[in-house]
Design a protein around this motif. Structure first.
Motif, PDB file in Angstrom:
ATOM      1  N   TYR A   1       0.852  -1.192   0.000  1.00 24.44           N
ATOM      2  CA  TYR A   1       0.000   0.000   0.000  1.00 24.44           C
ATOM      3  C   TYR A   1       0.882   1.235   0.000  1.00 24.44           C
ATOM      4  O   TYR A   1       1.815   1.334   0.796  1.00 24.44           O
ATOM      5  CB  TYR A   1      -0.915  -0.022   1.226  1.00 24.44           C
ATOM      6  N   ASP A   2       0.586   2.141  -0.917  1.00 26.62           N
ATOM      7  CA  ASP A   2       1.329   3.394  -0.988  1.00 26.62           C
ATOM      8  C   ASP A   2       0.560   4.452  -0.197  1.00 26.62           C
ATOM      9  O   ASP A   2      -0.485   4.923  -0.633  1.00 26.62           O
ATOM     10  CB  ASP A   2       1.446   3.802  -2.468  1.00 26.62           C
ATOM     11  N   PRO A   3       1.056   4.805   0.984  1.00 29.02           N
ATOM     12  CA  PRO A   3       0.285   5.707   1.855  1.00 29.02           C
ATOM     13  C   PRO A   3       0.210   7.131   1.329  1.00 29.02           C
ATOM     14  O   PRO A   3      -0.683   7.879   1.710  1.00 29.02           O
ATOM     15  CB  PRO A   3       1.068   5.660   3.181  1.00 29.02           C
ATOM     16  N   TYR A   4       1.124   7.527   0.452  1.00 26.83           N
ATOM     17  CA  TYR A   4       1.105   8.898  -0.060  1.00 26.83           C
ATOM     18  C   TYR A   4       0.065   9.044  -1.153  1.00 26.83           C
ATOM     19  O   TYR A   4      -0.729   9.973  -1.173  1.00 26.83           O
ATOM     20  CB  TYR A   4       2.489   9.294  -0.575  1.00 26.83           C
ATOM     21  N   ARG A   5       0.072   8.107  -2.089  1.00 28.37           N
ATOM     22  CA  ARG A   5      -0.890   8.186  -3.188  1.00 28.37           C
ATOM     23  C   ARG A   5      -2.192   7.459  -2.856  1.00 28.37           C
ATOM     24  O   ARG A   5      -3.130   7.487  -3.611  1.00 28.37           O
ATOM     25  CB  ARG A   5      -0.265   7.596  -4.453  1.00 28.37           C
ATOM     26  N   LYS A   6      -2.170   6.772  -1.717  1.00 30.57           N
ATOM     27  CA  LYS A   6      -3.344   6.042  -1.247  1.00 30.57           C
ATOM     28  C   LYS A   6      -3.830   5.039  -2.290  1.00 30.57           C
ATOM     29  O   LYS A   6      -5.020   4.978  -2.626  1.00 30.57           O
ATOM     30  CB  LYS A   6      -4.464   7.013  -0.853  1.00 30.57           C
TER      31      LYS A   6
END
Ligand SMILES: [Zn+2]
Ligand SMILES: [Zn+2]
Length: 476
Positions: free
Chosen positions: A176-181
């Protein structure tokens, strides 16, 4: 408290580097100057310990084209760091085994092919035909960038065979990419997908060369090629531009990558621990000699198991401590930098190393854990200068007291036989033209663009091109 501690650590590392550099410089100079002595210390040339490798310079010389004995393995470092600089290209290790006609190699292998390494192969007068089996440890740019040159120019020179590329399978990672969600992966990020996309990206180049066909007359499928291996894209299997990926399951320890009963070479692979999933290491065995090339890896038990009963040459990646990275990369001086800033930079460097690399002290630890020491341990992927080498050796010796250890740099040559391992430096010309041996035997079929008897190099040019015609320059 924290500030004082980190500053003290930085200073001590730095002082050690300086002292070791001076010691190495002194050693090298006494060797180079021979009997020339001076009673006046001020006559001593100032040596920058980060600008020379006097250990390498002190080695015996050898020259390209030396014959190989029947039972000899030769290992040449064609690249040895991860950011190319003139002294050190990115990573590549060339391994040749004896037994070919007239002192030539019976078989040869390229392990990794990072940026800048083809210049080193050329300097060693290794023709493109010998760069046909590429074993990639992982798909970082410093380990595969020169595949472009090897692939594109091989057929135009003397590689009358397809190109075979071994490397790890898909990472299989999802996260999961927390910045791009968003969720990322799983990507097609293994060697087969790399080769498929690489083949497409090379289309303009390969078509441009198609006035010289690259279909190989009389090509037969090598016995060692796995049954399920086939060229990516639409190339015929006998085309010198055919690219055969041979994907290796990166989770497997001891899987066979290459097994050639004719030459007696066997290459196996085992997992490396590096940055993300999907990196591997290789072990090559031949006539009772062996070498391991870890590629990039954190300290792992895989290599200990693989090397435990004794390998002749153990080539392991190695990195300087994070403080050295900070000082060398950023130019920050630990004596004058705000301690909190220094500590933050060191922590950033340490984070990178912790995810991916083996600090020099840990390399010593790994060597100390082996039941049987390698005949020669080699640290590579390392900025090899007097200061860093001496510092590395002193860290390695904290754990590994006696065994032979060296630090690789470009054009270091190891001649390995049952009785000795000879470390030398290759002396080369900076101005070598690539070699096209006329005796390579294989020939090409007719060109793709041909007008019957001859090829037409103009066939792909714009028919409406605004070209200077008539060669007016020939009037003078
Ligand atoms: Zn690397
Ligand atoms: Zn890497």
């Amino acid at each position: 408290m924290t500030n004082k501690k980190s500053a003290a650590k930085g200073v001590s590392r730095r002082d050690a580097l300086k002292l070791s550099g001076l010691a190495m410089g002194g050693l090298a100079m006494s060797g180079m100057l021979g009997g020339c002595t001076s009673s006046d210390a001020s006559d001593t040339p100032v040596v920058d310990e980060g600008e020379q490798n006097s250990y390498f310079e002190s080695l015996d010389s050898c020259y390209p084209g030396e014959p190989l004995a029947e039972n000899e393995m030769r290992i040449t470092f064609m690249g040895s760091w991860y950011f190319q600089r003139l002294a050190q290209a990115c990573n590549s290790v060339f391994v040749e085994v004896g037994g070919g006609p007239d002192g030539t190699a019976a078989d040869q292998f390229v392990f990794d092919c990072g940026s800048g390494i083809t210049a080193k192969y050329n300097a060693m007068r290794i023709p493109m035909s010998k760069l046909d089996k590429i074993f990639v440890t992982h798909l970082h740019g410093d380990h595969m960038s020169d595949l472009t040159h090897i692939y594109c120019f091989g057929p135009a020179y003397d590689r009358k065979s397809p190109l075979y590329v071994w490397g790890p399978s898909n990472s299989g990672l999802t996260y999961y990419d927390p910045y791009r969600k968003v969720n990322r992966g799983p990507y097609e990020d293994g060697t087969k997908a790399f080769c498929e996309n690489f083949r497409k990206a090379m289309r303009w180049h390969t078509e441009s060369f198609s006035f010289q066909t690259s279909a190989i007359d009389g090509w037969t499928r090598p016995g060692w090629l796995p049954d399920d291996a086939s060229p990516v894209g639409d190339d015929a299997e006998n085309d010198a531009y055919a690219l055969y990926p041979i994907e290796l399951d990166w989770t497997v320890e001891g899987g066979v990558a290459y097994d050639n009963p004719t030459t007696g070479v066997k290459v196996t692979h085992f997992p490396a621990i590096h940055d993300r999933m999907g990196s591997i290491s290789y072990k090559l065995e031949w006539k009772g000699l062996s070498m391991i090339f870890t590629g990039d890896t954190k300290p792992g038990n895989y290599v200990i198991r693989q090397a435990n009963s004794g390998v002749d040459v153990l080539i392991h990646e190695m990195t300087t401590p994070p403080e050295v990275w900070v000082e060398k990369f950023s130019g920050l001086d630990p004596d004058t930098t705000d301690p909190a800033t220094w500590a933050a930079y060191v922590q950033m460097a340490k984070n990178v190393q912790d995810s991916s690399h083996t600090v020099q002290k840990a390399f010593g630890y790994i060597l100390s854990q082996l039941n049987v020491a390698p005949r020669l341990a080699v640290g590579t992927h390392f900025p090899a200068t007097d200061d860093t080498i001496k510092d590395a050796l002193s860290d390695i010796r904290l754990w590994y007291k006696n065994g032979d250890v060296t630090v690789a740099t470009d054009l270091m040559v190891l001649n390995v036989s049952k009785t000795q391992i000879h470390q030398r430096k290759a002396v080369v010309s900076d101005y070598v033209w690539p070699n096209i041996p006329q005796s390579s035997g294989a020939t090409y079929e007719m060109p793709l663009y041909n007008d019957g008897a001859t090829s037409d190099p103009l066939a792909q040019l714009d028919p409406d091109r605004d070209e200077i015609t008539g060669e007016p320059w020939e009037e003078r």
